[in-house]
Scaffold this active site. Structure first.
Site, mmCIF file in Angstrom:
data_model
loop_
_atom_site.group_PDB
_atom_site.id
_atom_site.type_symbol
_atom_site.label_atom_id
_atom_site.label_comp_id
_atom_site.label_asym_id
_atom_site.label_seq_id
_atom_site.Cartn_x
_atom_site.Cartn_y
_atom_site.Cartn_z
ATOM 1 N N ALA A 73 -4.390 2.550 7.931
ATOM 2 C CA ALA A 73 -2.990 2.393 8.339
ATOM 3 C C ALA A 73 -2.153 3.614 7.978
ATOM 4 O O ALA A 73 -1.263 4.013 8.733
ATOM 5 C CB ALA A 73 -2.408 1.134 7.702
ATOM 6 N N ASN A 157 3.749 -6.191 1.556
ATOM 7 C CA ASN A 157 2.514 -6.064 0.767
ATOM 8 C C ASN A 157 2.667 -6.543 -0.670
ATOM 9 O O ASN A 157 1.676 -6.766 -1.352
ATOM 10 C CB ASN A 157 2.030 -4.610 0.773
ATOM 11 C CG ASN A 157 3.085 -3.650 0.294
ATOM 12 O OD1 ASN A 157 4.202 -3.633 0.808
ATOM 13 N ND2 ASN A 157 2.769 -2.860 -0.703
ATOM 14 N N ALA A 206 -8.847 -2.080 8.596
ATOM 15 C CA ALA A 206 -9.960 -3.040 8.547
ATOM 16 C C ALA A 206 -10.132 -3.666 7.164
ATOM 17 O O ALA A 206 -10.519 -4.828 7.052
ATOM 18 C CB ALA A 206 -11.254 -2.339 8.959
ATOM 19 N N HIS A 207 -9.802 -2.896 6.116
ATOM 20 C CA HIS A 207 -10.100 -3.425 4.775
ATOM 21 C C HIS A 207 -9.111 -4.496 4.315
ATOM 22 O O HIS A 207 -9.243 -5.044 3.230
ATOM 23 C CB HIS A 207 -10.229 -2.288 3.753
ATOM 24 C CG HIS A 207 -8.942 -1.671 3.288
ATOM 25 N ND1 HIS A 207 -8.309 -2.080 2.147
ATOM 26 C CD2 HIS A 207 -8.188 -0.668 3.793
ATOM 27 C CE1 HIS A 207 -7.215 -1.341 1.955
ATOM 28 N NE2 HIS A 207 -7.122 -0.487 2.954
ATOM 29 N N CYS A 330 -1.586 1.223 -6.412
ATOM 30 C CA CYS A 330 -0.953 2.545 -6.457
ATOM 31 C C CYS A 330 -2.040 3.594 -6.472
ATOM 32 O O CYS A 330 -2.906 3.581 -7.329
ATOM 33 C CB CYS A 330 -0.082 2.608 -7.700
ATOM 34 S SG CYS A 330 0.501 4.243 -8.069
HETATM 35 N N1 PLP Z 1 1.070 -0.495 4.813
HETATM 36 C C1 PLP Z 1 0.952 -1.594 4.054
HETATM 37 C C2 PLP Z 1 1.949 -2.688 4.194
HETATM 38 C C3 PLP Z 1 -0.107 -1.722 3.159
HETATM 39 O O1 PLP Z 1 -0.219 -2.825 2.419
HETATM 40 C C4 PLP Z 1 -1.055 -0.662 3.060
HETATM 41 C C5 PLP Z 1 -2.153 -0.728 2.086
HETATM 42 O O2 PLP Z 1 -2.038 -1.280 1.020
HETATM 43 C C6 PLP Z 1 -0.889 0.458 3.885
HETATM 44 C C7 PLP Z 1 0.181 0.503 4.748
HETATM 45 C C8 PLP Z 1 -1.879 1.587 3.863
HETATM 46 O O3 PLP Z 1 -3.084 1.144 4.403
HETATM 47 P P1 PLP Z 1 -4.434 1.986 4.342
HETATM 48 O O4 PLP Z 1 -5.055 1.674 3.035
HETATM 49 O O5 PLP Z 1 -5.254 1.480 5.472
HETATM 50 O O6 PLP Z 1 -4.087 3.414 4.519
#
Ligand code: PLP
Length: 397
Positions: A73, A157, A206-207, A330
């Site tokens: 993401a 999150n 995906a994770h 973090c």
């Molecule tokens: N956006 C949100 C709301 C998330 O919870 C996270 C990961 O914790 C991310 C973006 C970043 O995702 P990625 O680990 O796939 O880069």
């Protein structure tokens, strides 16, 4: 295998064994380069990618052509936001006017701030309330004044609050602005309809849906006005060049397919487990305070402040037995107060005593009961050592 009870499914989710099986099979058999057009192994890899694209697209009601695979993401957000700003720079029409809030994940927040520092974007900050709900009147007023894109975290999150994506998308659309929803936590957990939302930018990882790490995607309209941030072999509409990681993509596709089939029943069960955890914890620790929206929240999310303890003192004692977070995962490992909780106006003491529990599909009721008992016991011990008598809860189960 660790005996630690895993209750941090917002940080990441365990790999579904069925996804692992598909992943291993693809690593072994689908090793061709999806861009190799001269032989069958290349064709097979390209077909597997196309199938996965279809499966991933379906989780958010999009079409295969809308999906650009990324490493996750964070990369998808960067390609979208930097790409929007660069497109405007190409047309000498800067800055990109972004409306967002301070409860966004650093992937959005720091990308916006980085673009602003370089003179490529200007930011209008949208307020949120104490439950992390976006102020929709402020959004409308800001859109009316003129913005190019609204960036909104669809499901939070940390505190799990779910925003009304349909209302937000409709407001932005009414004033001609694009929308980027950070759906990293939302995709595969709540229904999302890319087309009904007016084809916003979406990001997936995906994770967060029982797939492997290092693979995700950007979902975007076919005619999105973005310039490439990365240059290379021109793969994926030239927006994310580089040899496609076919096995990871195939595994992501399988994870997405399973979410499509199982999301509704899984999330119902997960909500039941989350409520069980909440009930057992608050019965033992009645002064615990729920953070985030009490109704519109992710099924697996329980974010609570437990007065009278410092969260990291408790998690240090839980280490090896219960995996629960004091905030969002973090990357640097440096402990810092949550920007989101501060933006929601939580007091320092509620922030310092906050715990994020994230229940997932592989948790069992027995794990939930055991975790609640262990957490309650450790909280009572910490309070007994360091807390004042007034902080102590009545002894519970
Ligand atoms: N956006 C949100 C709301 C998330 O919870 C996270 C990961 O914790 C991310 C973006 C970043 O995702 P990625 O680990 O796939 O880069």
């Amino acid at each position: 295998m660790s005996d630690e009870i895993y209750l941090d499914n917002h940080a990441t989710t365990p790999l579904d064994p069925r996804v692992l099986a598909v992943f291993v099979d693809a690593l072994t058999h689908t090793f061709g380069n999806a861009s190799s057009v001269d032989y069958l192994l290349g064709d097979r890899a390209a077909e597997a990618v196309a199938r996965a694209q279809e499966e991933v697209a379906q989780v958010v009601g999009a079409r295969r052509q809308n999906v650009v695979f990324t490493s996750g993401a964070t990369e998808a957000i960067n390609i979208a936001l930097q790409g929007l700003a660069l497109e405007r720079a190409d047309r000498r029409d800067l800055p990109l006017r972004i409306a967002t809030s301070r409860i966004e994940h650093p992937a959005v927040l720091d990308t916006c701030l980085g673009l602003e520092r370089r003179g490529l974007a200007s930011i209008r900050w949208l307020p949120v309330d104490g439950c992390a709900r976006l102020d929709l009147d402020a959004l409308e007023a800001t859109c009316r004044e003129g913005i190019d894109v609204a960036c909104v975290i669809a499901a939070h999150n940390e505190v799990g609050t779910i925003q009304p994506m349909d209302v937000i998308a409709a407001i932005a659309r009414r004033f001609g602005a694009a929308t980027l929803f950070d759906t990293t936590q939302a995709a595969g957990r709540i229904p999302i309809d890319f087309v009904a939302l007016g084809e916003p930018f979406l990001v997936l990882s995906a994770h967060k849906m029982y797939g492997p790490k290092g693979i995700g995607c950007l979902v975007l309209p076919a005619d999105a006005p973005i310039s490439p941030v990365l240059f290379g072999g021109g793969q994926q509409r030239g927006l994310r060049p580089g040899t496609l990681p076919v096995p990871s993509i195939v595994a992501f596709g399988e994870a997405a397919r399973l979410r499509g089939v199982e999301m509704a029943s899984d999330e119902l069960r997960i909500a039941g487990l989350r409520d069980r955890l909440k009930f057992r914890l608050t019965a033992a620790l009645p002064s615990a305070v729920l953070n985030g929206d009490p109704v519109h929240r992710l099924a697996g999310n329980l974010h609570v402040s437990i007065p009278g303890v410092h969260n990291s003192t408790v998690t240090a004692r839980l280490r090896g037995r219960v995996a629960v977070a004091t905030g969002s995962a973090c990357s640097s490992g440096i402990e810092a107060p949550s920007r989101s909780l501060r933006a929601m106006g939580l007091s320092d003491s509620l922030t310092r005593s906050a715990f994020r529990f994230g229940v997932g599909k592989f948790n069992t009721a027995a794990e939930i009961d055991r975790a609640a008992d262990i957490v309650a016991e450790e909280v009572r011990r910490v309070r007994a050592v360091g807390g004042s008598a007034a902080d102590l809860e009545a002894a519970g189960p």
